[in-house]
Design a protein around this motif. Structure first.
Motif, PDB file in Angstrom:
ATOM      1  N   GLU A 129      -1.629   2.333  -5.091  1.00 26.21           N
ATOM      2  CA  GLU A 129      -0.925   1.174  -5.757  1.00 26.21           C
ATOM      3  C   GLU A 129       0.508   1.130  -5.411  1.00 26.21           C
ATOM      4  N   GLU A 132       4.305  -2.390  -9.195  1.00 31.72           N
ATOM      5  CA  GLU A 132       3.839  -3.376 -10.182  1.00 31.72           C
ATOM      6  C   GLU A 132       2.561  -3.149 -10.669  1.00 31.72           C
ATOM      7  N   GLN A 133       1.753  -2.817  -9.690  1.00 28.09           N
ATOM      8  CA  GLN A 133       0.194  -2.517 -10.123  1.00 28.09           C
ATOM      9  C   GLN A 133       0.069  -1.248 -10.866  1.00 28.09           C
ATOM     10  N   LYS A 138      -2.795  -1.384 -13.553  1.00 27.92           N
ATOM     11  CA  LYS A 138      -3.794  -1.863 -12.511  1.00 27.92           C
ATOM     12  C   LYS A 138      -4.424  -0.661 -11.436  1.00 27.92           C
ATOM     13  N   THR A 139      -3.904   0.540 -11.822  1.00 25.12           N
ATOM     14  CA  THR A 139      -3.978   1.332 -10.375  1.00 25.12           C
ATOM     15  C   THR A 139      -5.315   1.499 -10.230  1.00 25.12           C
ATOM     16  N   TRP A 142      -7.211  -1.349  -8.636  1.00 18.89           N
ATOM     17  CA  TRP A 142      -7.035  -1.687  -7.212  1.00 18.89           C
ATOM     18  C   TRP A 142      -7.442  -0.628  -6.314  1.00 18.89           C
TER      19      TRP A 142
END
Ligand code: G3H
Length: 255
Positions: A129, A132-133, A138-139, A142
């Motif tokens: 990731e 930002e992720q 959001k890792t 993703w």
């Protein structure tokens, strides 16, 4: 399940053929043989020389990319068969630098992974990731998507031989490595994702590396983690001294 650790150097766009030969001379007889796979992923122009110089020594040679087709009108590309004909055994696929600068997508990663297996090459598929992720929590979402898209259509036998490199983009070349515990957490999650895509047996066998500012003095902390099976190393793989120290450090961490 005992998995053989795998340490791979990724030279990126570094070293002439002559420099690659010198490196091979310096490391070949000093590399530990037991229970560890060691790979150098070099620019295309040095692959032939490295395979020759390292023949009979416990260091395999890998490429950093390839096309999925056997041949054709693809100016500037290299096919899987061109690599195997040299004696290359591994290929990095979907490195974040290829995704960012050279339009690599999950779809091309999947095509390349299939083509690698079809030619007897072991793919090292990179996922990870960006900052930002990571900061947006959001890792896992993703990397799960990246992993599932990469392995689509592979057989269980192929998936067992896959190497996945988890490389958080924010840790690459920055000196800001992920903590070993954070890397373990994501890598255990990647293993459970492989289980969802295949089964527990495949998940237990797939080897998963950490990559991102791995150095001789921190590699041991990653190798101590139960799900981390090795490292994909950029900067610290470039000198014989540092490369050999990495291998020593890795052995210390996986007893
Ligand atoms: O493929 C290797 C990674 O991009 C890590 O590079 P680095 O060790 O220089 O951070």
């Amino acid at each position: 399940m005992q998995r053989t650790p795998i340490i791979a150097g990724n030279w990126k766009m570094h070293k002439t053929t002559e420099e690659a030969r010198e490196f091979a001379h310096a490391v070949r007889s000093l590399t530990p043989k037991e229970n560890m796979d060691t790979v150098i992923c070099a620019p295309f122009t040095s692959l032939d020389a490295l395979v020759q110089e390292l023949e009979g020594y416990p260091i395999a040679v890998g490429a950093q990319n390839m096309h999925w087709e056997e041949s054709g009108a693809y100016t500037g590309e290299i096919s899987p068969g061109m690599l195997t004909s040299l004696g290359v055994q591994y290929v990095i696929i979907g490195h974040s630098e290829r995704r960012e600068y050279f339009a690599e997508t999950d779809e091309t990663v999947n095509r390349k992974a299939k083509a690698a297996f079809a030619h007897g090459l072991t793919p090292i598929v990179c996922v990870g990731e960006n900052v930002e992720q990571r900061e947006g929590g959001k890792t896992k979402e993703w990397v799960r998507e990246q992993v599932l898209r990469a392995v689509e259509g592979l057989s269980s036998e192929q998936a067992k031989q896959l190497v996945i490199a988890y490389e958080p983009i924010w840790a690459i070349g920055t000196g800001k490595s992920s903590s070993a515990e954070d890397a373990q957490d994501v890598i255990a999650f990647i293993r459970s994702t492989v289980e969802d895509g295949f089964d527990a047996q495949v998940a237990a066998q797939v080897r998963i590396q950490y990559g991102g500012s791995v150095k001789p003095d921190n590699i041991g902390t990653y190798m101590e983690q139960p799900d981390i099976d090795g490292a994909l190393v950029g900067g610290a793989s470039l000198t014989p001294e540092s490369f050999l120290k990495l291998l020593e450090g890795a052995r210390g961490g996986k007893k």
